[in-house]
Design an enzyme around this catalytic site. Structure first.
Site, PDB file in Angstrom:
ATOM      1  N   HIS A 180       0.843  -1.298  -0.200  1.00  0.00           N
ATOM      2  CA  HIS A 180      -0.070   0.039   0.028  1.00  0.00           C
ATOM      3  C   HIS A 180       0.976   1.176   0.072  1.00  0.00           C
ATOM      4  O   HIS A 180       0.324   2.264   0.407  1.00  0.00           O
ATOM      5  CB  HIS A 180      -1.021   0.036   1.157  1.00  0.00           C
ATOM      6  CG  HIS A 180      -1.739  -1.150   1.419  1.00  0.00           C
ATOM      7  ND1 HIS A 180      -2.936  -1.529   0.895  1.00  0.00           N
ATOM      8  CD2 HIS A 180      -1.401  -2.287   2.144  1.00  0.00           C
ATOM      9  CE1 HIS A 180      -3.477  -2.572   1.277  1.00  0.00           C
ATOM     10  NE2 HIS A 180      -2.289  -3.365   2.130  1.00  0.00           N
ATOM     11  N   LYS A 207      15.920  22.301 -10.982  1.00  0.00           N
ATOM     12  CA  LYS A 207      15.360  20.940 -11.316  1.00  0.00           C
ATOM     13  C   LYS A 207      16.144  20.109 -12.088  1.00  0.00           C
ATOM     14  O   LYS A 207      16.890  20.410 -12.970  1.00  0.00           O
ATOM     15  CB  LYS A 207      14.002  21.330 -12.020  1.00  0.00           C
ATOM     16  CG  LYS A 207      13.272  22.023 -11.095  1.00  0.00           C
ATOM     17  CD  LYS A 207      11.658  21.559 -11.329  1.00  0.00           C
ATOM     18  CE  LYS A 207      11.496  20.163 -11.030  1.00  0.00           C
ATOM     19  NZ  LYS A 207      10.074  19.846 -11.302  1.00  0.00           N
ATOM     20  N   GLU A 214       9.708   8.348 -16.778  1.00  0.00           N
ATOM     21  CA  GLU A 214       8.124   9.133 -17.104  1.00  0.00           C
ATOM     22  C   GLU A 214       7.717   8.431 -18.497  1.00  0.00           C
ATOM     23  O   GLU A 214       6.510   8.182 -18.673  1.00  0.00           O
ATOM     24  CB  GLU A 214       8.163  10.621 -16.884  1.00  0.00           C
ATOM     25  CG  GLU A 214       8.290  10.941 -15.428  1.00  0.00           C
ATOM     26  CD  GLU A 214       8.380  12.670 -15.317  1.00  0.00           C
ATOM     27  OE1 GLU A 214       8.159  13.034 -14.277  1.00  0.00           O
ATOM     28  OE2 GLU A 214       8.928  13.091 -16.277  1.00  0.00           O
ATOM     29  N   SER A 219      14.570  21.792 -16.312  1.00  0.00           N
ATOM     30  CA  SER A 219      13.436  22.550 -16.541  1.00  0.00           C
ATOM     31  C   SER A 219      13.790  23.827 -17.255  1.00  0.00           C
ATOM     32  O   SER A 219      14.941  24.342 -17.111  1.00  0.00           O
ATOM     33  CB  SER A 219      12.708  23.124 -15.301  1.00  0.00           C
ATOM     34  OG  SER A 219      12.003  24.038 -15.466  1.00  0.00           O
TER      35      SER A 219
END
Ligand code: ARG
Length: 462
Positions: free
Chosen positions: A157, A284, A291, A278
């Protein structure tokens, strides 16, 4: 002059729109190698069976080899207005060798020809993907061996559950990829039957030998039933399903890598080569690769559902709907190969932050189950009672702002005096991990056993 769609019956020039809809050359041109390979085998068989002369065969063979070279060197560009790759190559052959070229299509239809070309493509790429999977498994196994003692919180979980080691976690993925590999290989064996010689749907009156073409092309045997063969695309569906399942595994790993590289975790650091910045936030470092791997899973699933939907309800045998079978497969194959290559590289170059993983094991009372197990084994308590006592110990640890593994014997005995001296050592996270020595468990010795087992399996596949 635009070529007439293959027909002796249709006299009017095809509408441009019909051609735009109908022509598959813009995408099936990638099958040129398979088409030539299939035609060479077919011509060889026609000659062996006395259906065409030796002279014609030699001209065809010579012409096809020349076309192969022309395509590969860019002399013959497959961007004409031929309907498909089969017509383009046959047309070129006839230009080159005249009447011999026109004899190539004896005892053959584009229906068995496309079934052959596409199957050769699927079989070839099944092997390419399977081979990349083996490389992948070897990498995961080697990371596992290095990190068989690097603890991290195992989760259910997405909540801290029990201490495991990072190697064990990597071997979970190696096990998935091993199943994927086996799935690709069993599809290979199941589909390794030759479609050529089925002609349009019913076979042919020519005295062909499907055995000869099958042998020449490396198939196990000719397929059994021609009507099935020209309408069957199960082999294409299998590679799509196998890729989807494999990408589903890759997407789960990707999701974990994304989480683990977030500031809240920092369990792994992806190499700068595999992260992007970024355009506005200079600080970043984004995990675009995992992804994208996660995202590409959606597109390969779409390709699988697309072909299942095309095939659903089609009457036997060939229908033009089936021309829609190829682009999704080409796309999924390309996606699978690139994804596996990127994944391999990313895992090799990723750094594992063992200290962060181990520190995270001090959150969440990971060894609580060990106390309950102790009370069952050593104090003879029923598990449910042991579970409640352990719950009270966890509450005490929470009150004190400590992890269960940090409680003293006095603390522990204040909850229940049946808790004996050995328990403090037992509640240490590493002890907890190494206590899980049941088959397939996370203890370092068991993890290393799994490493050995996978190494043995890998060398049996090489
Ligand atoms: N381009 C076609 C396809 O990809 C080849 C087979 C055409 N057969 C036919 N009977 N029209 O399916």
């Amino acid at each position: 002059m635009s070529k007439k769609i293959a027909s002796a019956r249709i006299s009017e020039k095809s509408s441009q729109l019909l051609q735009d809809l109908n022509n598959s050359l813009p995408f099936d041109k990638v099958l040129y190698g398979e088409d030539i390979q299939g035609s060479r085998a077919h011509a060889y068989m026609l000659c062996e069976q006395g259906i065409i002369s030796k002279e014609d065969y030699e001209k065809i063979e010579f012409g096809l080899l020349e076309i192969l070279e022309e395509v590969e060197s860019g002399v013959f560009v497959l961007d004409g207005d031929d309907e498909d790759i089969h017509m383009a190559i046959e047309g070129r052959l006839t230009q080159k060798v005249g009447d011999a070229g026109k004899r190539l299509h004896t005892a053959r239809s584009r229906n068995d020809q496309v079934a052959l070309d596409f199957r050769l493509y699927v079989q070839k790429n099944t092997k390419v993907i399977a081979h990349l999977l083996l490389e992948n498994i070897a990498i995961f196994v080697s990371v596992a061996e290095t990190h068989a003692n690097t603890m991290l919180p195992g989760m259910t979980h997405l909540q801290h559950a029990q201490p495991i080691n990072f190697g064990y976690h990597m071997l979970a993925y190696a096990s998935m990829f091993k199943r994927d590999y086996e799935r690709f290989m069993s599809s290979y064996v199941r589909n390794n039957y030759s479609p050529i010689g089925c002609a349009a749907l019913a076979g042919t009156p020519h005295p062909i030998s499907r055995q000869i073409t099958s042998d020449k092309l490396g198939f196990t045997a000719p397929t059994l039933n021609c009507l099935d063969t020209v309408s069957d695309r199960d082999f294409a569906l299998e590679i799509l399903f196998n890729i989807s399942t494999m990408m589903m595994h890759i997407s789960r790993l990707s999701e974990e890598l994304i989480l683990w590289s977030a500031s809240e975790f920092k369990w792994v650091t992806l190499s700068d080569r595999h992260a992007t910045g970024s355009s506005i936030m200079p600080q970043k470092k984004n995990p675009d690769i995992p992804e994208l791997l996660r995202g590409k899973t959606g597109r390969v699933n779409g390709n699988l559902i697309g072909l299942l939907t095309v095939m659903k309800g089609l009457p036997l045998a060939y229908n033009k709907d089936m021309q829609e079978d190829k682009e999704g497969v080409f796309d999924s194959v390309r996606t699978a190969i690139l994804s596996l290559q990127v994944l391999n590289e990313m895992i090799v170059e990723m750094s594992v932050n063992a200290d962060k993983m181990e520190a995270a094991c001090m959150i969440g009372h990971l060894s609580a189950t060990d106390l309950a197990d102790y009370l069952v084994k050593e104090a003879g308590l029923p598990f449910r009672d042991a579970y409640h006592i352990t719950g009270n110990v966890v509450n005490l640890a929470e009150e004190k702002g400590l992890d269960i593994s940090e409680l003293s014997l006095v603390d522990l005995q204040s909850v229940d005096e049946r808790i004996g001296e050995g328990v403090v050592a037992l509640l240490d996270n590493r002890a907890s991990m190494n206590a899980r020595q049941s088959e397939g468990g996370t203890a370092t010795v068991r993890t290393l056993e799994q490493v050995e087992s996978l190494k043995g399996w890998l060398s049996s596949q090489m």
